[in-house]
Design a protein around this motif. Sequence first.
Motif, PDB file in Angstrom:
ATOM      1  N   HIS A   1      85.132  33.398  30.905  1.00 27.63           N
ATOM      2  CA  HIS A   1      84.904  32.148  30.340  1.00 27.63           C
ATOM      3  C   HIS A   1      83.247  32.246  29.659  1.00 27.63           C
ATOM      4  N   ASP A   2      82.808  31.239  29.104  1.00 27.97           N
ATOM      5  CA  ASP A   2      81.351  31.439  28.243  1.00 27.97           C
ATOM      6  C   ASP A   2      80.082  31.800  29.335  1.00 27.97           C
ATOM      7  N   SER A   3      80.264  31.258  30.503  1.00 26.00           N
ATOM      8  CA  SER A   3      79.193  31.589  31.451  1.00 26.00           C
ATOM      9  C   SER A   3      79.655  32.666  32.494  1.00 26.00           C
TER      10      SER A   3
ATOM     11  N   ARG B   1      76.884  34.812  34.191  1.00 28.31           N
ATOM     12  CA  ARG B   1      75.984  34.308  35.362  1.00 28.31           C
ATOM     13  C   ARG B   1      76.708  33.950  36.665  1.00 28.31           C
ATOM     14  N   ASP B   2      78.184  33.342  36.235  1.00 31.76           N
ATOM     15  CA  ASP B   2      78.847  32.901  37.236  1.00 31.76           C
ATOM     16  C   ASP B   2      79.562  34.069  38.076  1.00 31.76           C
TER      17      ASP B   2
END
Length: 145
Positions: free
Chosen positions: A96-98, A101-102
């Motif tokens: 997914h887009d993040s 970071r995640d």
Amino acid sequence: MHPLVDLGNAVSAAYAIPVGILDVARCGGGIEVRHAQGDERYLTLGGVEEQPDPAEVIFADPLGRAHARRWTNRQSGWSAVREDTSTVLVVVEAMHDSAARDAPRLLDTLAEELDRGWGASTRTTLLTPAAPGFRVDVAAGSDVG
């Protein structure tokens, strides 16, 4: 169910990211994420042997066994965590887009919990198209059958 599986499920739910946990010693000498040819063997957690569909994404070993199907959605009985498990491969799948970071945050949380609960040493690696693999050395004499 092994408490490590409970931990993996809890962290997966907390971050809304799929997590798979495989017993490294039972992975037949390595794991490659690839599309199935359709002749691989997959053992359900209930003990039934199946074959993945051709082109399905699997985690395959050199012995032709699929340790997970449909990415990590269906983990196999071949490499399920057991009481005698000593080395695990934790797979976190995030696109997914993040995700950049995640996924590392999830891995940090899991590593902290493994240290706190079991005193386990951990090593994390984020795979990318530029760095698509890594090695884990398993102690001699481990079960790779």
